[in-house]
Each structure stands twice: as structure tokens, then as C-alpha cells.
Design a protein around this motif. Structure first.
Motif, short mmCIF file in Angstrom:
data_model
loop_
_atom_site.label_atom_id
_atom_site.label_comp_id
_atom_site.label_asym_id
_atom_site.label_seq_id
_atom_site.Cartn_x
_atom_site.Cartn_y
_atom_site.Cartn_z
N GLY A 1 -6.75 -15.90 -56.92
CA GLY A 1 -6.66 -17.29 -56.52
C GLY A 1 -5.25 -17.75 -56.24
O GLY A 1 -5.00 -18.96 -56.05
N GLU A 2 -4.30 -16.82 -56.21
CA GLU A 2 -2.90 -17.17 -55.95
C GLU A 2 -2.65 -17.21 -54.44
O GLU A 2 -3.14 -16.37 -53.70
N SER A 3 -1.87 -18.21 -54.02
CA SER A 3 -1.58 -18.34 -52.60
C SER A 3 -0.59 -17.28 -52.14
O SER A 3 0.39 -16.99 -52.82
N VAL A 4 -0.89 -16.69 -50.99
CA VAL A 4 0.02 -15.73 -50.36
C VAL A 4 0.94 -16.49 -49.43
O VAL A 4 0.49 -17.38 -48.69
N GLU A 5 2.23 -16.16 -49.47
CA GLU A 5 3.20 -16.91 -48.67
C GLU A 5 2.97 -16.67 -47.17
O GLU A 5 2.94 -15.52 -46.71
N VAL A 6 2.78 -17.77 -46.45
CA VAL A 6 2.64 -17.72 -45.00
C VAL A 6 3.94 -18.24 -44.40
O VAL A 6 4.32 -19.40 -44.60
N ALA A 7 4.65 -17.39 -43.68
CA ALA A 7 5.96 -17.75 -43.15
C ALA A 7 5.86 -18.79 -42.04
O ALA A 7 6.69 -19.71 -41.95
N GLU A 8 4.83 -18.69 -41.19
CA GLU A 8 4.73 -19.60 -40.03
C GLU A 8 3.28 -19.74 -39.60
O GLU A 8 2.52 -18.76 -39.63
N VAL A 9 2.90 -20.96 -39.25
CA VAL A 9 1.57 -21.24 -38.68
C VAL A 9 1.79 -21.86 -37.29
O VAL A 9 2.43 -22.91 -37.17
N LYS A 10 1.26 -21.20 -36.28
CA LYS A 10 1.46 -21.65 -34.90
C LYS A 10 0.11 -21.91 -34.25
O LYS A 10 -0.79 -21.07 -34.30
N VAL A 11 -0.03 -23.10 -33.64
CA VAL A 11 -1.27 -23.48 -32.96
C VAL A 11 -1.03 -23.51 -31.46
O VAL A 11 -0.10 -24.17 -30.98
N THR A 12 -1.87 -22.78 -30.72
CA THR A 12 -1.80 -22.77 -29.26
C THR A 12 -3.20 -23.04 -28.72
O THR A 12 -4.08 -22.17 -28.80
N GLN A 13 -3.42 -24.27 -28.25
CA GLN A 13 -4.71 -24.71 -27.72
C GLN A 13 -5.81 -24.53 -28.79
O GLN A 13 -5.87 -25.29 -29.74
N THR B 1 -6.29 -21.72 -30.64
CA THR B 1 -5.98 -20.57 -31.52
C THR B 1 -4.93 -20.97 -32.55
O THR B 1 -3.94 -21.63 -32.23
N MET B 2 -5.17 -20.56 -33.80
CA MET B 2 -4.21 -20.77 -34.88
C MET B 2 -3.79 -19.41 -35.42
O MET B 2 -4.64 -18.60 -35.83
N LEU B 3 -2.48 -19.15 -35.40
CA LEU B 3 -1.93 -17.85 -35.81
C LEU B 3 -1.03 -18.05 -37.02
O LEU B 3 -0.08 -18.82 -36.98
N GLY B 4 -1.36 -17.34 -38.10
CA GLY B 4 -0.54 -17.39 -39.31
C GLY B 4 0.21 -16.07 -39.51
O GLY B 4 -0.41 -15.01 -39.56
N THR B 5 1.53 -16.14 -39.59
CA THR B 5 2.36 -14.95 -39.81
C THR B 5 2.76 -14.90 -41.28
O THR B 5 3.33 -15.86 -41.80
N LEU B 6 2.47 -13.79 -41.94
CA LEU B 6 2.73 -13.66 -43.37
C LEU B 6 4.19 -13.28 -43.62
O LEU B 6 4.83 -12.64 -42.78
N ALA B 7 4.69 -13.70 -44.77
CA ALA B 7 6.08 -13.37 -45.13
C ALA B 7 6.24 -11.88 -45.40
O ALA B 7 7.31 -11.32 -45.18
N ALA B 8 5.18 -11.21 -45.86
CA ALA B 8 5.21 -9.78 -46.13
C ALA B 8 3.82 -9.21 -45.91
O ALA B 8 2.82 -9.92 -46.07
N PRO B 9 3.71 -7.95 -45.52
CA PRO B 9 2.39 -7.34 -45.32
C PRO B 9 1.55 -7.40 -46.60
O PRO B 9 2.08 -7.28 -47.71
N LEU B 10 0.25 -7.60 -46.43
CA LEU B 10 -0.65 -7.69 -47.59
C LEU B 10 -0.90 -6.32 -48.18
O LEU B 10 -1.29 -5.40 -47.47
N PRO B 11 -0.72 -6.17 -49.49
CA PRO B 11 -1.10 -4.91 -50.13
C PRO B 11 -2.61 -4.82 -50.30
O PRO B 11 -3.35 -5.76 -49.98
N SER B 12 -3.07 -3.71 -50.82
CA SER B 12 -4.50 -3.52 -51.01
C SER B 12 -5.06 -4.58 -51.96
O SER B 12 -4.44 -4.93 -52.96
N GLY B 13 -6.25 -5.10 -51.62
CA GLY B 13 -6.89 -6.12 -52.44
C GLY B 13 -7.83 -6.98 -51.62
O GLY B 13 -8.00 -6.78 -50.41
N SER B 14 -8.46 -7.94 -52.28
CA SER B 14 -9.39 -8.87 -51.62
C SER B 14 -8.67 -10.19 -51.36
O SER B 14 -7.92 -10.68 -52.21
N TYR B 15 -8.96 -10.80 -50.19
CA TYR B 15 -8.27 -12.02 -49.79
C TYR B 15 -9.27 -13.02 -49.19
O TYR B 15 -10.29 -12.62 -48.62
N THR B 16 -8.94 -14.29 -49.34
CA THR B 16 -9.77 -15.38 -48.80
C THR B 16 -8.91 -16.24 -47.89
O THR B 16 -7.80 -16.65 -48.27
N VAL B 17 -9.42 -16.51 -46.69
CA VAL B 17 -8.74 -17.38 -45.73
C VAL B 17 -9.37 -18.76 -45.80
O VAL B 17 -10.58 -18.91 -45.67
#
Length: 216
Positions: free
Chosen positions: A71-83, A85-101
Motif C-alpha cells: 500500500g506504499e506509494s511508488v514515486e512518479v517523477a512526471e505525469v504528462k497528459v496528451t489529449q 492519454t496520460m503517461l506516468g514516468t517512474l523515478a526508478a524501474p519497478l522491482p518484482s512485486g504486485s502493483y496497483t494503478v
């Protein structure tokens, strides 16, 4: 009677419009595709999350969050919206595990819409850098020690060479002294014998002269 017929016709037309065009009547913005996809299991690390909707979304009122299994938030470096589409760039690659968007948007109709979906990462762990075998490469400290030992060996060799030269010089001096000593002794002996001969000759001459005078 006619009034009731007109009302029935209008109601019927309204129902037909609702049944024929339901999307235009009450549909809101919705998520169409996502990367990573919902319920997917990835074999490689994830650096970006992309969401596409059925219509353009508001850039300032749309948000994106990613949480891990705890339940801990993963750092998202940037969120960009184009029309749409919404693109979220992570501060670091995600390691193995389960994630919820978790996403929340405001579409063209002005209504806020939110939703969630999950995915899993099962990326191979990064291989550890192999250690350099012992003795293959010298560390700076080993190099410094080697240089110090070499310098000490050179200094010791120089000292030994100087000592050998000193001993050799002393031996030569002592040999020269020993050589000159016999020469001086020989010279002194020769002088003594000359003096003795002169004295004997003088004495013999003296007594010879006296003897000759007496005979006369």
C-alpha cells in the motif's frame, strides 16, 4: 384526446432516442487501454505507465498514483497528459512485486471518473558484479606497498654497496700501510749499517795513524 396522443408520441420518441443513442445520453469517460495491461504479469522491469481513455481528458484535473503490495506509494517523477492519454514516468524501474494503478480524470463532459487496476512484475534480479580474483589486480594500497618495498630494497642495496666500498678502501689503505712499513724498516736498517761502517772505518784509521807514528 389529441393532447394525450401528442404526449404519448413524444414519450415514445424520447425512449427511442435513449435506446438508440445510450452513450450520448449518459456515458462518461472510461479507460480503454493501459500499459502495463490490467492483470498482466511482466517478465521485465517497468519504467512507465500509460493510460488511454475514450475521450480527451483535463490535464490539470487528472492524476495517477501507483502503490505496491504494502500500500506504499511508488514515486512518479512526471505525469504528462496528451489529449486522451496520460503517461506516468517512474523515478526508478519497478522491482518484482504486485502493483496497483489508481487513476482519476475529468473528461470532456466535466464529470470526474476514477478507477483502479493491478499488474505484477516478475523481473530477474540484476546479476552481481563478479569480484576480481585475488592477485589479478593490485589495489592502490598494494601498489604503494610494492613501491615502498622496492625503494627499501634499493636503499639497502645502496647501503651495502657503500659499506663494501668503504671496507674495500680500508683494506687498500691497510695494505698500503703494510707495504710501506717494510720499505721504511729496510731504509732505516741500511742507514744504521752505513753509520756502523763509518764509525769502524774511523776507529781503524785513527788507530792505524797512531801506530804508524809510534814506529817512526
Amino acid at each position: 384526446m389529441l393532447k394525450h396522443v401528442k404526449t404519448s408520441v413524444l414519450l415514445t420518441l424520447g425512449l427511442l432516442l435513449i435506446l438508440v443513442f445510450p452513450t450520448a445520453t449518459w456515458a462518461h469517460s472510461k479507460l480503454e487501454t493501459s500499459t502495463p495491461a490490467a492483470d498482466s504479469k511482466l517478465k521485465e522491469s517497468v519504467q512507465e505507465v500509460s493510460l488511454s481513455f475514450n475521450e480527451n481528458i483535463d490535464e490539470n484535473l487528472s492524476t495517477l498514483k501507483i502503490k505496491n503490495a504494502q500500500g506504499e506509494s511508488v514515486e512518479v517523477a512526471e505525469v504528462k497528459v496528451t489529449q486522451n492519454t496520460m503517461l506516468g514516468t517512474l523515478a526508478a524501474p519497478l522491482p518484482s512485486g504486485s502493483y496497483t494503478v489508481e487513476w482519476k480524470i475529468v473528461g470532456g463532459d466535466g464529470h470526474p471518473v476514477d478507477g483502479t487496476y493491478a499488474f505484477e512484475v516478475d523481473a530477474p534480479e540484476a546479476e552481481a558484479t563478479p569480484e576480481t580474483p585475488a592477485g589479478t589486480e593490485e589495489t592502490p594500497a598494494d601498489t604503494a606497498n610494492t613501491q615502498d618495498e622496492a625503494t627499501l630494497a634499493d636503499n639497502t642495496a645502496a647501503d651495502n654497496s657503500a659499506a663494501d666500498n668503504t671496507d674495500q678502501t680500508a683494506g687498500q689503505d691497510q695494505q698500503a700501510d703494510n707495504t710501506s712499513a717494510p720499505e721504511q724498516s729496510a731504509g732505516s736498517g741500511s742507514i744504521v749499517w752505513i753509520v756502523v761502517i763509518v764509525i769502524v772505518a774511523f776507529v781503524a784509521g785513527y788507530f792505524g795513524i797512531r801506530a804508524s807514528r809510534k814506529k817512526k
